[in-house]
Design an enzyme around this catalytic site. Structure first.
Site, PDB file in Angstrom:
ATOM      1  N   GLU A 462       0.838  -1.209   0.000  1.00 18.69           N
ATOM      2  CA  GLU A 462       0.000   0.000   0.000  1.00 18.69           C
ATOM      3  C   GLU A 462       0.867   1.251   0.000  1.00 18.69           C
ATOM      4  O   GLU A 462       0.494   2.270  -0.580  1.00 18.69           O
ATOM      5  CB  GLU A 462      -0.960  -0.005   1.192  1.00 18.69           C
ATOM      6  N   HIS A 465       1.692   2.144  -3.537  1.00 20.34           N
ATOM      7  CA  HIS A 465       0.598   2.929  -4.147  1.00 20.34           C
ATOM      8  C   HIS A 465       0.652   4.375  -3.642  1.00 20.34           C
ATOM      9  O   HIS A 465       0.434   5.314  -4.396  1.00 20.34           O
ATOM     10  CB  HIS A 465      -0.758   2.348  -3.754  1.00 20.34           C
TER      11      HIS A 465
HETATM   12 ZN   LIG Z   1      -2.568  -2.938  -4.901  1.00 21.84          ZN
END
Ligand SMILES: [Zn+2]
Length: 672
Positions: A462, A465
């Site tokens: 995460e 991202h």
């Molecule tokens: Zn992902």
């Protein structure tokens, strides 16, 4: 009194004024924001001036500012910290927001302006990003059916409406089948099951009002049951029920629905001028064409199948050693594979966790971002939406880059899973706007919170991202951050996971929370060696599903999807003891909506790139090689402002082959 969602935000970094916002503010703020956006779009559409890039595309980019702001707060809160009021409002909003989106793409005068700009695109003096944004706007309108007229337009509306209904029915049928089935277990049937499985089975029994424990079709219960139960008869019963979801006959049977969905998708693609649904779907993706997807999947298939067949032979020998004759069956795989894993790679998850405290893993993720991109993180004392959420200011050489919010602990008000999202995306148009990015996870709270290896990987995933959002450096919000093709969006996140496994990162950060001692080298090596275990099975069940998905959407739609599925698997030589990860009647990725239809391959497409991209650092001889990191940042900062393939080629000098992926999955020796 002014609605705090619509007022100027004078908070530090113009963060949403969380402590001033109440749930009652959302509905009126959405009404006002939608009205403002409608009025602006109407003004653009009716503008008597000849269309220009500024009065059409840039004006559209700025038309939804209030809506972006209110949506940013609301949808983040309804995912991370929901309540009845927020859920009710979410249901009310869904049709309003989708109606507004359709109004925009159905506005013929607006589309005519875009078409006029497109026709003159070479004489408008557009820079590369503007030219791409114009192309993307036009494509969005075309794909929504803006160019259709008369009967075709009416039919498109019907097809879309029917597909929406069928997708929902498919999901609901699946849920009904999953809820309906359970298997009672006697106390003696619990033998061999670890404590957490017994607890889950008892809890499931209590929930269903049964006198004792039960097995249900919930993945988090049935998978460990199949892994640990020595009762072959019970495993077979449970397994057969599990793979029959959506194919039990009667009202909840999904097979006819799947056939109708495939036929309507094909019709929709043809109405829009494409040969078939896969061609339409892949138009916006990095892969581009079904042939390129099939080529990749088939290159991975052969070595994966070879490894799976070799593993099957080893597992079958274990079955025979247990005094059972005959072939290894699908309900045997997980059980014998778990036994074999223990023999080959056993390590105690409980011994690992003290080295993986949440704070240490956050520090590790930040440190890697510092070493790669020069980012620095300073804790912020600001009011947020929940006491568990924490915020940092992200800077580089003293200059503000972004605000990062981490919301890591599970709670009842949070939906499951883990995700990255933005309260505010980056853009420069109309004045530089820096992003506010959030990572939401569901880790168990503790004092201190100790993560599993999977949790730590999720945190890095995460955060990858999040970097895509925070390092964004584009003009238009439309192409900012993670606004990229679906088969490209997992590259930054899956790539970032690699740094968690870098020995020097573990040595520095994976330290015992009490003693400060680094993780013992033997434990670290066992951990890293176990990562490629049973990848033949995992790859085969996934690739088989992806190939069936692709075959469904290529050429004329199959009248009988189950026959088509059987035909594809037969041609592949599917190993007898492995089934598709998701068979057609419960393949929700493909049939519950359009998200992953003709797109289930995307995970692997991204994995090919992340493995190959990390290999660039390995080839440079330094996992933090500055020159390679600078080239990588071009991918992260460009968002969708450039074609994904051009970005990747700019980074690596070429497109990737599957070798790094096969190596990462431990399948390279099996490659021909
Ligand atoms: Zn992902």
């Amino acid at each position: 009194m002014t609605n705090p969602l619509l007022a100027d935000w004078t908070t530090p970094f113009a963060l949403p004024p969380f402590d001033a916002i109440s749930d009652a503010d959302f509905a009126p703020a959405f009404d006002a924001a939608l009205a403002a956006a409608r009025a602006r779009v109407a003004a653009i559409s009716a503008d008597p001036a000849a269309p220009s890039y500024a009065n059409t595309i840039e004006a559209l980019e700025l038309a939804e500012d209030e809506l972006d702001r209110v949506s940013g707060v609301f949808f983040n809160l309804s995912g991370a910290d929901s309540n009845d009021a927020r859920e009710a409002l979410q249901r009310d909003l869904a049709p309003k927001l989708s109606a507004f989106a359709s109004e925009v793409t159905n506005d013929r005068r607006l589309f005519a302006r875009i078409e006029a700009l497109w026709a003159q695109r070479d004489c408008l003096g557009l820079d590369a990003e503007q030219a791409r944004v114009l192309m993307l706007y036009r494509r969005m309108f075309l794909r929504a059916g803006a160019a259709l007229e008369g009967a075709a337009q009416a039919r498109m509306t019907e097809v879309k409406a029917r597909l929406a209904v069928l997708g929902t029915t498919f999901s609901q049928n699946l849920l009904a089948d999953e809820r309906a089935w359970f298997m009672d277990l006697a106390e003696a049937d619990l033998d061999g099951l670890p404590g957490f499985v017994v607890d889950a089975a008892r809890a499931a029994g209590a929930e269903r009002g049964r006198p004792g424990p039960v097995v249900t079709l919930n993945r988090s219960l049935i998978v460990p049951f199949l892994q640990f139960s020595p009762r072959r008869d019970l495993r077979e019963r449970a397994f057969r029920a599990w793979v029959a979801r959506g194919a039990n006959g009667g009202e909840t049977d999904n097979r006819a629905i799947a056939a109708e969905i495939l036929a309507l998708r094909h019709e929709r693609a043809q109405l829009l001028g494409h040969a078939d649904f896969a061609a339409w779907k892949l138009e916006t993706e990095m892969a581009g064409t079904p042939d390129r997807v099939r080529e990749l999947l088939m290159r991975v298939w052969a070595p994966a199948r070879a490894r799976a067949e070799a593993d099957a032979a080893a597992l079958e020998a274990m079955l025979h050693a247990d005094g059972i004759n005959g072939a290894l069956e699908p309900w045997d795989w997980r059980y014998y594979s778990e036994k074999r894993r223990k023999a080959l790679h056993d390590f105690d998850e409980a011994a690992l966790k003290p080295y993986l405290s949440l704070d240490a893993m956050i520090a590790a993720a930040f440190d890697c971002a510092h070493r790669l991109f020069g980012l620095e993180f300073r804790p912020l004392e600001v009011p947020l939406y929940h006491p568990d959420a924490r915020a940092w200011e992200v800077t580089r050489n003293g200059a503000h880059v972004a605000v990062f919010i981490g919301d890591y602990f599970a709670r009842a008000s949070k939906r499951s899973g883990a995700w990255m999202s933005a309260f505010r995306g980056q853009r420069k148009l109309g004045g530089e706007r820096r992003p506010i990015i959030v990572n939401v996870c569901n880790f168990a709270k503790g004092d201190p919170a100790l993560l599993s290896w999977d949790d730590a990987r999720t945190l890095f995933h995460e955060f990858g991202h999040a970097l895509h959002g925070m390092l964004s450096d584009v003009t238009h919000g439309f192409v900012s951050g993670t606004s990229v093709a679906r088969d490209f969006v997992e590259l930054p996140s899956q790539l970032y996971e690699h740094w968690l496994s870098v020995p020097q990162v573990l040595e520095t950060h994976a330290r015992h929370w009490q003693t400060g001692e680094p993780m013992p080298a033997a434990l670290r090596e066992k951990l890293l060696a176990a990562q490629t275990y049973d990848q033949g099975f995992a790859t085969v069940e996934y690739v088989a599903s992806a190939l069936v998905d692709l075959a469904f959407h290529t050429g004329a739609p199959p009248a009988d999807p189950m026959a088509k599925q059987a035909e594809v698997l037969d041609a592949l030589g599917m190993p007898r003891a492995i089934v598709m990860r998701h068979a057609t009647p419960h393949f929700a990725h493909v049939f519950s909506g359009d998200g992953y239809s003709a797109g289930y391959y995307s995970y692997m497409w991204s994995e090919v790139m992340d493995a190959d991209a990390f290999a660039a650092f390995e080839e440079a001889g330094d996992p933090f090689d500055p020159a390679t990191a600078r080239r990588l940042e071009r991918i992260l900062s460009s968002g969708g402002a450039e074609e994904a393939e051009a970005l990747y080629t700019g980074f690596r000098g070429r497109m990737p082959g599957p070798e790094a992926l096969l190596k990462g999955r431990g399948l390279l020796d099996d490659a021909a």
